[in-house]
Design an enzyme around this catalytic site. Structure first.
Site, short mmCIF file in Angstrom:
data_model
loop_
_atom_site.label_atom_id
_atom_site.label_comp_id
_atom_site.label_asym_id
_atom_site.label_seq_id
_atom_site.Cartn_x
_atom_site.Cartn_y
_atom_site.Cartn_z
N THR A 11 0.82 -1.34 -0.09
CA THR A 11 0.06 0.17 -0.16
C THR A 11 0.75 1.33 -0.09
OG1 THR A 11 -0.23 0.04 2.41
CG2 THR A 11 -1.92 -1.11 0.93
N GLN A 43 1.14 -5.96 3.33
CA GLN A 43 2.35 -5.15 3.86
C GLN A 43 2.47 -3.67 3.45
OE1 GLN A 43 5.83 -6.48 1.78
NE2 GLN A 43 4.65 -7.20 0.19
N ARG A 44 3.34 -2.93 3.85
CA ARG A 44 3.59 -1.57 3.76
C ARG A 44 2.41 -0.52 4.33
NH1 ARG A 44 6.71 -1.79 -2.19
NH2 ARG A 44 8.24 -3.47 -1.68
N ALA A 45 2.22 -0.52 5.44
CA ALA A 45 1.31 0.59 6.10
C ALA A 45 1.80 1.35 7.17
CB ALA A 45 0.33 -0.63 6.50
#
Length: 178
Positions: A11, A43-45
């Protein structure tokens, strides 16, 4: 801010994918993520590299790989968020430069005992990695670096009210639990 990130793999990535501009990015990356919902993502938050990050009043639910991934010497103030049903919600993994550090303040999770309460699990962070599985800060964030004033809501307010004010069609509604 005031966004919903739902049903996605990757994200948010801040700080580039390579290590070549680290010194420049460390000096200029100052980013705030507030009043967002990350739900059913991988992932990637965010994945935060090199800079300084303020992550407050967010709801994390259904993270399957990693949530806030502070890498490459990044520095994060992680404040008044709600974490539930997630795997590795705060971590440093897949790092080739050196793990970042974080200060944890006012989140619903306070100790390792809360992992079971909120259905939070942890995988190995790998060689050189670290997880926030004990919910202990690894540094103190320099608040003098924040260039704004703010009044964070409580983590419980985030859980109870954030869904009512994020996303499209909310006419600039803001989170308030007064």
């Amino acid at each position: 801010s005031y966004s919903i990130f739902k049903n996605h793999d990757k994200t948010n990535m801040v700080g580039g994918s390579g290590d070549g501009n680290g010194a420049k990015e460390r000096a200029f990356n100052r980013i705030t993520f507030s009043n967002n919902i990350w739900q059913d993502i991988t992932q990637r938050a965010p994945r935060a590299r090199f800079g300084q990050f303020h992550v407050y009043n967010n709801l994390y639910d259904g993270i399957t790989s990693s949530g806030i991934n502070v890498r490459a010497g990044g520095l994060a103030l992680i404040e008044n968020n709600w974490f539930q049903n997630s795997n590795n919600p705060i971590t440093c993994r897949y790092d080739t430069v050196g793990c970042g550090k974080w200060e944890l303040v006012g989140n619903n999770t306070k100790s390792a005992a809360d992992n079971a309460t909120y259905n939070i699990s942890w995988d190995s962070a790998g060689s050189g990695g670290i997880n926030a599985d004990t919910w202990i800060s690894t540094t103190t964030f320099p608040r003098s670096k924040l260039t704004y004033t703010y009044s964070p809501a409580s983590a419980q307010c985030v859980k109870n009210g954030l869904l009512n004010v994020v996303g499209v069609g909310k006419n600039l509604a803001t989170l308030s639990c007064n």
